[in-house]
Design a protein around this motif. Structure first.
Motif, PDB file in Angstrom:
ATOM      1  N   PHE A 224       0.832  -1.202   0.000  1.00 49.22           N
ATOM      2  CA  PHE A 224       0.000   0.000   0.000  1.00 49.22           C
ATOM      3  C   PHE A 224       0.869   1.255   0.000  1.00 49.22           C
ATOM      4  O   PHE A 224       1.873   1.323   0.725  1.00 49.22           O
ATOM      5  CB  PHE A 224      -0.890   0.047   1.252  1.00 49.22           C
ATOM      6  CG  PHE A 224      -1.986  -0.974   1.274  1.00 49.22           C
ATOM      7  CD1 PHE A 224      -3.009  -0.960   0.326  1.00 49.22           C
ATOM      8  CD2 PHE A 224      -2.031  -1.949   2.266  1.00 49.22           C
ATOM      9  CE1 PHE A 224      -4.039  -1.895   0.361  1.00 49.22           C
ATOM     10  CE2 PHE A 224      -3.057  -2.879   2.317  1.00 49.22           C
ATOM     11  CZ  PHE A 224      -4.055  -2.859   1.361  1.00 49.22           C
ATOM     12  N   THR A 225       0.478   2.268  -0.775  1.00 53.36           N
ATOM     13  CA  THR A 225       1.096   3.585  -0.688  1.00 53.36           C
ATOM     14  C   THR A 225      -0.007   4.639  -0.589  1.00 53.36           C
ATOM     15  O   THR A 225      -1.134   4.407  -1.022  1.00 53.36           O
ATOM     16  CB  THR A 225       1.985   3.920  -1.910  1.00 53.36           C
ATOM     17  OG1 THR A 225       1.142   4.190  -3.053  1.00 53.36           O
ATOM     18  CG2 THR A 225       2.936   2.793  -2.246  1.00 53.36           C
ATOM     19  N   ASN A 226       0.338   5.785  -0.014  1.00 53.61           N
ATOM     20  CA  ASN A 226      -0.593   6.916   0.009  1.00 53.61           C
ATOM     21  C   ASN A 226       0.190   8.194   0.304  1.00 53.61           C
ATOM     22  O   ASN A 226       1.383   8.142   0.612  1.00 53.61           O
ATOM     23  CB  ASN A 226      -1.706   6.688   1.037  1.00 53.61           C
ATOM     24  CG  ASN A 226      -1.309   7.068   2.444  1.00 53.61           C
ATOM     25  OD1 ASN A 226      -1.751   8.091   2.977  1.00 53.61           O
ATOM     26  ND2 ASN A 226      -0.461   6.266   3.078  1.00 53.61           N
ATOM     27  N   ASN A 227      -0.479   9.322   0.192  1.00 53.69           N
ATOM     28  CA  ASN A 227       0.209  10.596   0.409  1.00 53.69           C
ATOM     29  C   ASN A 227      -0.312  11.359   1.622  1.00 53.69           C
ATOM     30  O   ASN A 227      -0.074  12.566   1.752  1.00 53.69           O
ATOM     31  CB  ASN A 227       0.108  11.484  -0.840  1.00 53.69           C
ATOM     32  CG  ASN A 227      -1.333  11.865  -1.172  1.00 53.69           C
ATOM     33  OD1 ASN A 227      -2.260  11.414  -0.512  1.00 53.69           O
ATOM     34  ND2 ASN A 227      -1.514  12.689  -2.182  1.00 53.69           N
ATOM     35  N   LYS A 228      -1.019  10.654   2.528  1.00 55.17           N
ATOM     36  CA  LYS A 228      -1.609  11.315   3.687  1.00 55.17           C
ATOM     37  C   LYS A 228      -0.908  10.986   5.003  1.00 55.17           C
ATOM     38  O   LYS A 228      -0.579  11.864   5.787  1.00 55.17           O
ATOM     39  CB  LYS A 228      -3.094  10.937   3.803  1.00 55.17           C
ATOM     40  CG  LYS A 228      -3.968  11.402   2.639  1.00 55.17           C
ATOM     41  CD  LYS A 228      -4.067  12.920   2.585  1.00 55.17           C
ATOM     42  CE  LYS A 228      -5.053  13.364   1.509  1.00 55.17           C
ATOM     43  NZ  LYS A 228      -5.132  14.840   1.403  1.00 55.17           N
ATOM     44  N   ARG A 229      -0.695   9.679   5.259  1.00 51.89           N
ATOM     45  CA  ARG A 229      -0.156   9.288   6.560  1.00 51.89           C
ATOM     46  C   ARG A 229       0.353   7.844   6.502  1.00 51.89           C
ATOM     47  O   ARG A 229      -0.044   7.068   5.624  1.00 51.89           O
ATOM     48  CB  ARG A 229      -1.220   9.407   7.644  1.00 51.89           C
ATOM     49  CG  ARG A 229      -2.512   8.675   7.326  1.00 51.89           C
ATOM     50  CD  ARG A 229      -3.577   8.912   8.390  1.00 51.89           C
ATOM     51  NE  ARG A 229      -4.879   8.363   8.013  1.00 51.89           N
ATOM     52  CZ  ARG A 229      -5.836   9.063   7.421  1.00 51.89           C
ATOM     53  NH1 ARG A 229      -5.623  10.349   7.126  1.00 51.89           N
ATOM     54  NH2 ARG A 229      -7.006   8.503   7.139  1.00 51.89           N
TER      55      ARG A 229
END
Length: 344
Positions: free
Chosen positions: A164-169
């Motif tokens: 998983f990747t994301n740009n929030k936390r």
């Protein structure tokens, strides 16, 4: 004066004879009943870059096929959606506009919903279990289930486990997913997976994912280390969590009418080439997965979160209801075969 005419006539005759012996392209025309045989053109289209496991294996197949057929077959490889994107490649293969494609297994759910096995969270514990399942009767049945679409599965090429990747936390627990939206491939299992985590999902074509992440259409995505690396998602995603929760593998599919219509010796050469290219694909998948993981870690652009066994167990328990939801769709026999492949 009168002696020159026979000489001119003789030269003219020689010129006519010479021209009659020359075929197209300045080559002598075939004689004695021989015919100039044009090579068979095989178009192989896929959506990822040439430096991925699939991209490298496709080039290996081209090399082997042309070698084993002594040039009777020319394989034209079109990477990076140069010919067709996610949505179009299956239709192109059915119609014969391309002869070979290599879609991710998930993209075949519209043809047979059982292909969603690959999206069941935490179904396989390691690569060895995946390879054993590839060789199972259940997988062979899936590969042969596309006849009515004029398609035939030839092989399965691995890419690796998804992260998983994301740009929030940082994503350390299922609670961290709440309120986030993730890009996915099409499939009800993937929708259910993110729903179990309290997150939203949106089906977006692979070639459009970078822009969707960059523009904030979605907050994150799931993919292999190599796809994250070669698609440069680290430029838009700050956080990566190592979960190995799902698989991204490819089925090599041919236009059935084309393949069955080949001369037996040509088809055998291509089958042998595919078998060798598949072994190469396995090697490349493991090699490039590790290399890309190191690239991402060393880039300094992403924060890596590696979960403890206890933290991973919480994710597995949270996603367990997805199995019960889709057992009737995938079949208990298929799920049991996949689980058995992971048992020692």
């Amino acid at each position: 004066m009168f002696r020159k005419k026979p000489i001119a006539l003789a030269l003219s005759t020689v010129l006519v004879l010479t021209l009659s012996l020359v075929g197209c392209g300045g080559k002598p025309a075939a004689t004695g009943g021989d015919k100039e045989v044009k090579p068979i053109i095989v178009k192989f289209a896929h959506v990822v870059t040439p430096d991925t496991p699939k991209g490298q294996a496709a080039l290996k197949f081209k090399e082997l096929a042309e070698q084993k057929t002594n040039g009777k077959v020319i394989v034209e490889v079109y990477p990076s959606s140069q010919l067709y994107g996610d949505k179009e490649e299956l239709e192109a293969a059915q119609s014969g506009n391309v002869q070979i494609i290599a879609p991710s297994v998930t993209k075949l759910v519209g043809l047979n919903p059982k292909f969603q096995y690959t999206d069941l969270p935490f179904l396989f514990p390691n690569n060895e279990a995946v390879y054993k399942f590839f060789a199972s009767d259940q997988m062979k049945g899936l590969m042969n289930s596309l006849d009515k679409y004029n398609l035939q599965g030839l092989a399965v090429w691995p890419n690796g486990f998804k992260q998983f990747t994301n740009n929030k936390r940082p994503l350390v627990s299922p609670e961290d997913f709440k309120g986030l939206k993730f890009r996915t491939q099409a499939g009800k299992v993937l929708e259910a997976q993110f729903k179990s985590l309290g997150a939203g999902s949106a089906t977006i074509a692979f070639g459009e994912t970078y822009a969707a992440l960059q523009q904030g259409t979605v907050d994150g995505q799931e993919n292999t280390f190599n796809n994250i690396d070669t698609q440069k998602y680290q430029e838009t995603q700050k956080y990566l969590t190592v979960t190995n929760h799902g698989r991204l593998d490819y089925m090599i599919i041919v236009n059935k009418s084309f393949w069955s219509g080949l001369e037996p010796d040509i088809r055998k050469a291509l089958d042998d080439s595919m078998a060798e290219a598949t072994k190469y694909a396995v090697e490349q998948a493991e090699l490039l997965d590790k290399k890309s993981m190191d690239n991402l870690k060393n880039s300094g652009k992403m924060q890596f979160t590696e979960l403890t066994p206890a933290q991973l167990g919480v994710f597995q328990e949270t996603m367990k209801p997805v199995y019960a939801q889709f057992e009737s769709v995938l079949s208990k026999e298929l799920i049991d075969a996949a689980i058995k492949a992971g048992q020692k």
